[in-house]
Each structure stands twice: as structure tokens, then as C-alpha cells.
Design a protein around this motif. Sequence first.
Motif, PDB file in Angstrom:
ATOM      1  N   SER A   1       1.158  -0.923   0.078  1.00 42.42           N
ATOM      2  CA  SER A   1       0.054  -0.206  -0.220  1.00 42.42           C
ATOM      3  C   SER A   1       0.767   1.583   0.662  1.00 42.42           C
ATOM      4  O   SER A   1       2.252   1.311   0.520  1.00 42.42           O
ATOM      5  CB  SER A   1      -0.792  -0.075   1.272  1.00 42.42           C
ATOM      6  N   VAL A   2       0.537   2.967   0.209  1.00 41.77           N
ATOM      7  CA  VAL A   2       0.832   3.674  -0.185  1.00 41.77           C
ATOM      8  C   VAL A   2       0.518   4.415   0.558  1.00 41.77           C
ATOM      9  O   VAL A   2      -0.805   4.685   0.956  1.00 41.77           O
ATOM     10  CB  VAL A   2       1.164   4.799  -1.523  1.00 41.77           C
ATOM     11  N   VAL A   3       1.831   4.819   1.475  1.00 42.60           N
ATOM     12  CA  VAL A   3       0.968   5.752   2.841  1.00 42.60           C
ATOM     13  C   VAL A   3       0.316   6.723   2.185  1.00 42.60           C
ATOM     14  O   VAL A   3       0.468   7.508   1.312  1.00 42.60           O
ATOM     15  CB  VAL A   3       2.591   5.899   3.898  1.00 42.60           C
ATOM     16  N   GLY A   4      -1.147   6.915   3.161  1.00 38.17           N
ATOM     17  CA  GLY A   4      -2.543   8.185   2.485  1.00 38.17           C
ATOM     18  C   GLY A   4      -3.453   7.461   1.628  1.00 38.17           C
ATOM     19  O   GLY A   4      -4.054   8.276   1.571  1.00 38.17           O
ATOM     20  N   ARG A   5      -2.668   6.390   1.417  1.00 42.66           N
ATOM     21  CA  ARG A   5      -3.688   5.373  -0.132  1.00 42.66           C
ATOM     22  C   ARG A   5      -3.955   4.537   0.741  1.00 42.66           C
ATOM     23  O   ARG A   5      -4.474   3.702  -0.075  1.00 42.66           O
ATOM     24  CB  ARG A   5      -2.999   5.327  -0.669  1.00 42.66           C
ATOM     25  N   GLU A   6      -4.390   4.068   1.903  1.00 41.23           N
ATOM     26  CA  GLU A   6      -4.683   3.013   1.687  1.00 41.23           C
ATOM     27  C   GLU A   6      -5.400   2.382   1.182  1.00 41.23           C
ATOM     28  O   GLU A   6      -5.440   0.937   1.149  1.00 41.23           O
ATOM     29  CB  GLU A   6      -4.607   2.244   3.398  1.00 41.23           C
ATOM     30  N   ALA A   7      -6.805   2.204   1.611  1.00 46.74           N
ATOM     31  CA  ALA A   7      -7.775   2.162   0.949  1.00 46.74           C
ATOM     32  C   ALA A   7      -8.290   2.179  -0.448  1.00 46.74           C
ATOM     33  O   ALA A   7      -8.279   0.847  -0.426  1.00 46.74           O
ATOM     34  CB  ALA A   7      -9.493   3.320   1.232  1.00 46.74           C
ATOM     35  N   GLU A   8      -7.201   2.540  -1.177  1.00 50.69           N
ATOM     36  CA  GLU A   8      -7.129   2.237  -2.295  1.00 50.69           C
ATOM     37  C   GLU A   8      -6.392   1.354  -3.080  1.00 50.69           C
ATOM     38  O   GLU A   8      -6.599   0.448  -3.496  1.00 50.69           O
ATOM     39  CB  GLU A   8      -6.834   3.889  -3.355  1.00 50.69           C
TER      40      GLU A   8
ATOM     41  N   GLN B   1       6.792   9.471  -2.295  1.00 50.05           N
ATOM     42  CA  GLN B   1       5.454   8.881  -1.762  1.00 50.05           C
ATOM     43  C   GLN B   1       5.990   7.656  -1.100  1.00 50.05           C
ATOM     44  O   GLN B   1       7.304   7.420  -1.161  1.00 50.05           O
ATOM     45  CB  GLN B   1       4.739   8.373  -2.713  1.00 50.05           C
ATOM     46  N   VAL B   2       5.731   7.158   0.170  1.00 47.33           N
ATOM     47  CA  VAL B   2       5.743   6.282   0.882  1.00 47.33           C
ATOM     48  C   VAL B   2       5.134   4.810   0.350  1.00 47.33           C
ATOM     49  O   VAL B   2       3.808   4.946   0.708  1.00 47.33           O
ATOM     50  CB  VAL B   2       5.929   6.859   2.155  1.00 47.33           C
TER      51      VAL B   2
ATOM     52  N   TRP C   1       4.617  -5.550   4.116  1.00 49.65           N
ATOM     53  CA  TRP C   1       5.243  -6.878   5.005  1.00 49.65           C
ATOM     54  C   TRP C   1       4.737  -5.920   6.393  1.00 49.65           C
ATOM     55  O   TRP C   1       5.606  -6.308   7.339  1.00 49.65           O
ATOM     56  CB  TRP C   1       6.777  -7.096   4.907  1.00 49.65           C
ATOM     57  N   GLY C   2       3.513  -5.335   6.314  1.00 49.70           N
ATOM     58  CA  GLY C   2       2.686  -4.818   7.435  1.00 49.70           C
ATOM     59  C   GLY C   2       4.105  -3.348   8.005  1.00 49.70           C
ATOM     60  O   GLY C   2       2.988  -2.725   8.018  1.00 49.70           O
ATOM     61  N   ARG C   3       4.408  -3.869   8.426  1.00 50.77           N
ATOM     62  CA  ARG C   3       5.327  -2.376   9.273  1.00 50.77           C
ATOM     63  C   ARG C   3       6.684  -1.766   9.094  1.00 50.77           C
ATOM     64  O   ARG C   3       7.064  -0.563   8.966  1.00 50.77           O
ATOM     65  CB  ARG C   3       5.776  -2.965  10.797  1.00 50.77           C
ATOM     66  N   VAL C   4       7.578  -2.444   7.320  1.00 48.59           N
ATOM     67  CA  VAL C   4       7.863  -1.419   6.789  1.00 48.59           C
ATOM     68  C   VAL C   4       8.110  -1.177   5.967  1.00 48.59           C
ATOM     69  O   VAL C   4       6.884  -0.954   5.427  1.00 48.59           O
ATOM     70  CB  VAL C   4       9.427  -2.714   5.437  1.00 48.59           C
ATOM     71  N   ARG C   5       8.752   0.123   5.435  1.00 51.14           N
ATOM     72  CA  ARG C   5       7.961   1.809   4.562  1.00 51.14           C
ATOM     73  C   ARG C   5       9.429   1.774   3.905  1.00 51.14           C
ATOM     74  O   ARG C   5      10.511   1.811   4.417  1.00 51.14           O
ATOM     75  CB  ARG C   5       7.867   2.756   5.950  1.00 51.14           C
ATOM     76  N   TRP C   6       9.393   2.436   2.995  1.00 47.60           N
ATOM     77  CA  TRP C   6      10.210   2.959   1.577  1.00 47.60           C
ATOM     78  C   TRP C   6       9.675   3.366   1.156  1.00 47.60           C
ATOM     79  O   TRP C   6       8.500   3.715   0.253  1.00 47.60           O
ATOM     80  CB  TRP C   6      10.291   1.757   0.933  1.00 47.60           C
ATOM     81  N   ARG C   7      11.034   5.025   0.544  1.00 49.19           N
ATOM     82  CA  ARG C   7      10.125   5.839   0.396  1.00 49.19           C
ATOM     83  C   ARG C   7      10.645   5.860  -0.738  1.00 49.19           C
ATOM     84  O   ARG C   7      12.087   5.705  -1.519  1.00 49.19           O
ATOM     85  CB  ARG C   7      11.490   7.223   0.686  1.00 49.19           C
ATOM     86  N   ILE C   8       9.596   6.314  -1.953  1.00 46.72           N
ATOM     87  CA  ILE C   8      10.375   6.032  -3.482  1.00 46.72           C
ATOM     88  C   ILE C   8      11.148   6.875  -3.974  1.00 46.72           C
ATOM     89  O   ILE C   8      11.506   8.324  -3.790  1.00 46.72           O
ATOM     90  CB  ILE C   8       9.362   6.010  -4.406  1.00 46.72           C
TER      91      ILE C   8
END
Lengths: 114, 906
Positions: free
Chosen positions: B618-625, B686-687, B691-698
Motif C-alpha cells: 500500500s502507499v501511505v495515505g492511500r491505504e483504502a485505494e 511517496q512512501v 510486510w506490515g510495518r516496513v516502509r520505503w520512500r520512493i
Amino acid sequence: MSEPMPVVKGTLDLLVLKALSWAPMHGFEVTTWIEERSAGALGFDDSAVYQALYRMEKRGLIEAAWGVTENNRKARYYGLAPEGREHLAAETARLLRFAETVTGILTAAEARPA
Amino acid sequence: MIRPGIRRLFRLPVRRGAPVAADLDDEIRLHLELRAEQLEKRGMPAAAARAEALRRFGAMDEARGGLYRAAQRREWSMRAREWLETVGQDARYALRTLRSNPGFAAVAVLTLALGVGANTAFFSVIDGVLLRPLPFREAERLVVVWETDRHSGTTREPAAWPDYLDFARRSTTVRDMAVLLGMEVNLTPATGEPARLSAVASSAGYFGLVGVRPLLGRGFTPEEDRPGGARTVVLGEAFWRARFRGDPGVIGRTIRLDDKAYTVVGVVPAGADVGVDQIHEQAAYHAPYTGAGDVDVWVPLQAGEADYPRDTHPFFIVGRLAPGAGVEAAQAELGRIGAEVERTYPSNDGRGVHVEALERVVFGPVRPALLVLWGAVALVLLVACVNVANLLLARGAARAREVAVRTAVGAGLDRLGRQFLVESVVLALLGGLAGIALAWALLRALLVLAPADVPRLGEVGLDGRVLAMTLAVSLAVGIAFGLVPLAQARWVDVARTLRSEGGRGATGGRARRRVRQALVVAELALSVALVVGAGLLIRSFWTVLRSDPGFRAEGVLKAQFELPQSRYPQDFKVWPAWKEVHALHATVLERARALPGVRSAALAAVHPLDAGFTNSWSVVGREAESGDWPEISVRQVTPGYFPTLGIRLLRGRLLEESDDAAAPGVGVINETAAKRFFAGRDPLGQVIQIWGRVRWRIVGVIADERIHGVTEAAPPALYLPFAQAPGASGVLLVRTAGDPARLANPLRRAIWAVDPGLAVYGVEPLQATLVASVAQRRFTMLVLGAFAAVALLLALVGVHGVLSYTVSQRGAEMGIRMALGATRRDVVALVLRGGIGLALLGTALGIVAALAGTRLLASLLYGVGTLDPLTFLAVPAAVLAAAALASWLPARRATKADPVVALRAE
């Protein structure tokens, strides 16, 4: 007259071939030829002769053709084929050798060979 | 007495049935009569004589029965002998005729050999691959139970463990289910190099489900199949024969897989792994299993819900339909069960079920190509037969005189017919024999060229069934031909033939020529259709080769390895802080870069043509989509990956060495992902969360890599730094100055210098991997191309033959024309016109056939339409040119005819 001796199939074949080696004959002629030569000492059914004739015709030892008898009756004549002639010669030699060997043993004057 | 001359007729005509009985009765009757007469002459009364004659004959019923049987046997035997003798005579005559016409015989036999041989070779492939049943019990009742993902639109996904348990428990249409997963393990033998083995982890019930009985020992017990169960292993037959030399004492020994000891409990026969490759290949989610070849070892799955919760989907389910249930019923029921599971568990959102027959999974991909090729092969046989028919027609005309003479002398038409038939059968059998030799050679070539993923190809051979089919085809062809000269013989007008000098009146002139021309036109049409088909495939292949895979494969060498847990702990709780893994990666890269000729080196979890795994994201801020988005391919790479493979940067920046474990998580996405999910906005910054908790910035956007193969569009992909997202499997990619193959051994040694216990495999230039990925396409193209070339060659020979013959027949006419003032050029033009006329007609018909037929090739084409104008124009042009050449040779010969000689001969 003593009891007629039974004839082994193979031997009867040879006798039939011998008969035919003189001239083509039909079945009855073959039968009477053997009877005369054996003076009735051999016992066999007449049909055995035809069995022998058919068997050997199938094997190619003799050949057959329809012809007529002196009385203009239709008869099946049998003649010796080249293979038959060879077979007769070879088997006759073998049979004679066999008889000679057995005779030699049975008539031996001594218990051991000379 | 015997009639004179009876010797000659000593052979009686054979009689059967009633005549045999009648003859027998006649013979017996005569014998009884003669016997009775003999006895009467000796004085016996008539009645007694008759009775005695009967008695001497023997028990009449028995005797007559025996004689009847003997007579029948006699007749049968004589009939058979006669028949054999006649056929033998005919055959010897046929061989003599062929020997006196060596040119004709050679061409005919070779032509037939080509047609029959190609068919035999191909039939053995079809038989071995498609027609033979799978080596399982009632294989047609086996199904694969896939899961589907509505969001990514895939229909062949592996399943989750708890889902499998639910399906197995609740389904009544699929009575038994088992689970498997392909993987690769390191074998560390006591002596020798470590090797990479292909393995399958299966649930205990798998062998019993499909019906495989172990050659030695046993399969797995349910106790062994539990998490923490005993480490047992079952060997595959090929591996057992190769490594253990077929030693039956292998049961109870231990082997080390991934540095752990496994006890051998059984050996399964070759063929136990049928389907495993195809299942993995067709799965939308590509497990780390390269497949292609025998499975070396089987281990118990030992799965449990703790290790494999419902939101992971690693396994493939195989099931057996309950008696009376069909695939549709199973699909309906399991679809319903799947929907219930989806409703119950949020993790299963979008997941459904797809039931497919195992046979379709195994054979589906190759069936269309094989059938198309078989169609082509059959066409080649047809062309060959037409050619030989033409040859026979030509020869028939030449033999018209012989036929006329023999008919006049009294040979019945069916005696002649039988002889012609025997001739043709002899010719066809000779062609068949030569064809078998040719087939053997063809088969060798086919097996070498064939792609590795054609199932069971290794077991294909010229077996009894195939040879029997060849014999049958040859006989059928021979009999079909035998009718040709017979039909011709009917046409021969005996009187005219005998009267005319050169037997010329017998040619039936115009009619015969028309037939031959029609045959040649047909041949040309068939060949043109084949050549068009081959042309389309060639263009497709060329397009494939030229397409940009998104990375530059030339000059790159790859080597693969997998790090065993024992020496490289991979504890997911402390991920990504896997010290030993990072250390190894760094050292290996350093050593690789130090090799002479290496321009750059990189590590990746998978190589560019391996689809790797996908993950929901998912993209942070666009979880629903994001909930509706398909999974994204996750590629773990070192920063050197992009320059080594020449992947272009489109926006932002590439991954760098500074993006290590200490730095914040970053990643780059590919163009497909950017277009699809960030249309109209800037992906940079965008982030992404996986895997649940891990985040990556593009931080960048790169050009697409076609990881699903050159002919498939690239899926959306996310590239993460290896330092921040390490994996246990590794692919070392080095770009070299010279030939990458020369670095293979140095690269292996460089890796072993760091860790001698690592199994290094898949060491080959990346270009080779690329070529292998299109192996099936190349194979189909080569085979169809070869067949088309053969068919065209045969057709051109046919054109040449017809024109030569016409020229020789019309020699006088040519002579007269030239005497009357026609130049050489006029004569050549006359003949050429004839030939080109035929070619035009044949080509036109061929194009029409191709227009209709290329539809069959649609699934095999790439980048080329079924009605590709370039191919449809180029092929006829080429064929016409070739036909013109084939016509020119006889045309030239026509001018050589001395007009005076020709006229005098008339």
C-alpha cells in the motif's frame, strides 16, 4: 496266418511314397500295392492311407490331380514330387540303418561285440 | 489311367468348404466301390463285400471326420503357399523393375522416406509426450486446486495452508487432497562439491493420492509430516541411480541437505514428478523453483498454521475427484467454499478458487504447438505422396506399351492390377524402411533442439507402436498408389498403343497431362501454405529476439547460490540485521569486482528473467485505494544492479551504497508501477508499505524489466536495496569486457574462496538464459520451417518433373516449331509459360489456404498478425521465383532438341 502287425504312421508314409515312386496312383491302388507287397502281414485301416496321402500332399511331398480310371470313373491321382523323392531316399536309408543296427544287436552270437 | 500331360496340371486349383467335402466323399466312395468289387471277385457276396469294405476302411464317422480336417488343412496350406509364391513373384518382378529404373526408384523412395520418416519421428514425439497416459493412477481424475486473486486478476495462485485444510475438510467433490511446493536445496556430500538439487516438499498423502508406488522403501508418514517432525527424505530415481549407483542399501543412510541431516526412507520411480514443473511454471506466483528436469529429492512439507498463516500463499494443492464428480462440479463446490472462507477471514479478501484438470496443466501449453506441427507433418506426407503419384503416372505412361502387350497376350486386368499393387507396396515399404532410418536421425535432432519444458521428452523413442504405425502408413500409401497405375492401365487403348510406334497414342494425352498438372498445382498450394505459416513463425521469433527485454544481457554472466540457515542465520525477528548474510554479500561482491575483465558486479535476490515473488502493498495515505491493487513484484538488488544490467533511470535517482541498513528505507519503482498507480502525480517522495510495518520512500523511477519473459509485459515492480532488505538466495551478476563464459570458473572459485560449502549453480551468460526462455518458440519455428522447406522442395521437384516430361513428350512438336522458324527463345518462353502458369495457380490457391489456415497459428505468434502482409507477399514472390527456376531447366533442354532428329523419330 499270424496276427497282422500294426504300422507306425511314419513308416506308412514311407510305404505310400515307395508305392508312388513307381507310378502315379489313386488311393485304392496305393492301398492294394502295399497289401500285396506285405502279403497282408501289416495291419492298418484303409483310411490311414488317405490320412498319409493328405498329410504328405500338405507338406508338398506329393502332388494330386483328378483323373479317370480305366473304367472312366473319377479318381484323385497322386504323384511323387521332387521333395518327396528326396524324402523317400533319405528316410529309407535311415530306417534300414536302424533295422540293421537293432537286428545286429538282437542276433548277436556273443555277449560282447566281436 | 492318367491323362497325358497331367504332370503339367498337377497343381490342383485350391477349393474350399463344400467342394472339399464333396471331393473327399467322391474319393471315399470310389475306394469303397473298388474294395467291394475286389472282394466280390474273390467270391464274397455283394452285401458282405460292401460291409467288409466299410469295415476295412475304419470307423467311418471318425475316419471321415479326421480325413475332412486333414483335407482342409491341406487346402489351406496349399492356398497360402500359392499366394505367397505369386506375391513373391510379383515382388521379385517389382524389384527387378525398380532396379532397371534406378532414377525413378531413388526419387520415389527418397520422397516417400521424407514423408514417412518425418511423420514417424513426429508421431513418436506426440505419442510419448501427449498420447501416453500420465504414470499416475487414473490420472484423468486428478485436479489442481488453484487460488485466484480478484485484485491482480490472476487465476493460478498457490494456496494458503489453512485454506487447504478448510478445502480438504469441506469438499465432497474432491475426495483427497495433498499439497506440494517445489524448491531447491544444497546437497553437501561427504566428498565432492556441493550441488544444487531440485526438491519438492510434499504432504504425506501426495504419493498415495497420485498413485506413485515407491521403488524402494516407503513415502512419508503423517508423523513425519508435522512441524518439527523427523527429517526424512525420499529420493527420485534418476538422482538415486546417478549419485548412489542404484544401490538398494541407500535406505537408512543420511544425506545433508542445507546443512541438515536427512534420513533416506524411500526411492520413487522416474515420472513421480510429472506435473510439478508445469504447475510451477503456470502459477502466477513464481516460487523459487527453476524446474526443468527430474525432481532429485522429496521431503515432508511439515507445515503448520504457525509458520504458514492464512495470509501467506506458498503451496500448490493437488486433488483427486470423488467418483462421479467432474471438474465443473468441483469448481462449483470449491468456488462456494472459497467464497465462504473469503467472507470469514479478512486476509482472504479477493481470493477465490479455480479447479483445473491436472492433464490440462501438464499438456495445455504444448498441445497447440505440437498439434500445429503435426498438421504440418501430415501435409508434408501428403505432398510427398502427391509427388510419388505424379512419378507413377509418368512412369505409367512410359509403360503403356508393356501394359498393352501383356493385356493383348491375355493377362487379366486383375493379374496386372495385383502386380501393380505389389509394386507399389514394395516401393512404399522400401520408402518406409528408409523413412525409419530417417526418423531415427530426425528424432535425435528433435530431442537436441527441443525446449526443456516439453513434458516427458526424454522418454520419447521409436517404440513398437510407432513402428507399427509407420508400417500401416506405408502400406496405406502403397495401396493407394497401386490404384494409380491400375486406373491408368484401364485407360490404355490396347489397339492404338500396339499400332503406334513409340506407344505415343497411349498417353491419353491431354487428360493425363491435366491430372499431373493438377497434382503439381495441389503440391504447390500445400507447400505455399506451409511456407507462409513458417514465415509467420520466423517473423515472430525475430521480433521476439529483437524486442527489448529492458536490460542488456550481452556480456553479463550470472551465478546463483542460496545461503543455508545453519551458517547464515536468517531470523526474521531481527531482519534486516542479518550480519553473516551481509558480510558474505559484501565479500563476494568485492572478490567478483576484482576478477580480471569485470567492469561491474551486482547482487540480486533473483535474476532478471526470474519473476521472483510478489507482495501485497500500500502507499501511505492511500491505504483504502491500495486494498484493490494487485500485488507488486519485489526485487532486492545491490546498487550496482542498474549499471550492470544497463537499466535506464527515468526520474529521480538510483539506489546507492549509502542506502544501507542504517539509512532510512528507500526504493525505486519501475515505469509500469509509476504509470499505473501514480498517474498524474509524482511518485518521488511517496512512501510504500509492505510486510506490515516496513516502509520505503520512493526515490526514483526506472525503465521496465521484462521479468516475466521477453514476450510478456513487465509487471509493476519495486526495487529495494539488498542492504536494507536481504534475502537468502543470491544471484551474482557481473558485466565483463570479453566473453562472459570464460569467467564462469573464475567466478565459481571466487565464491568458493569465501565459502567453499556453498552450492553454486546456474552459472551461464545471461544471454543464454534469455535464449533458453524462448526455446519453445525457437523449436516450433525451426521444425515448421524445416517441414515447409521440405514440402517446397518436393513441390518444386514436382514442377520440374512435370515440365521435363511434357518437354520430352512434346519433343517433336518443339522440333517442328523450330523448323518452322521459332527461335530458341520462343521455345523456352513456351515451356516457361507453362511452368509459371502452374506456379501462379498453385501459389494463388496456397495463399487462399493460408488465409484460412493461419488462424490456427494465432496462439504461437508474437508481434505479427495472422494475415501479415509482408509474409503473404514475400512468400509467393519467392515461390514463383523458385518455380521459374525449376521450369527454366527443362525449358533449356527443350531447345537442345535437334529438330531434324525429332522430326525423323515421328
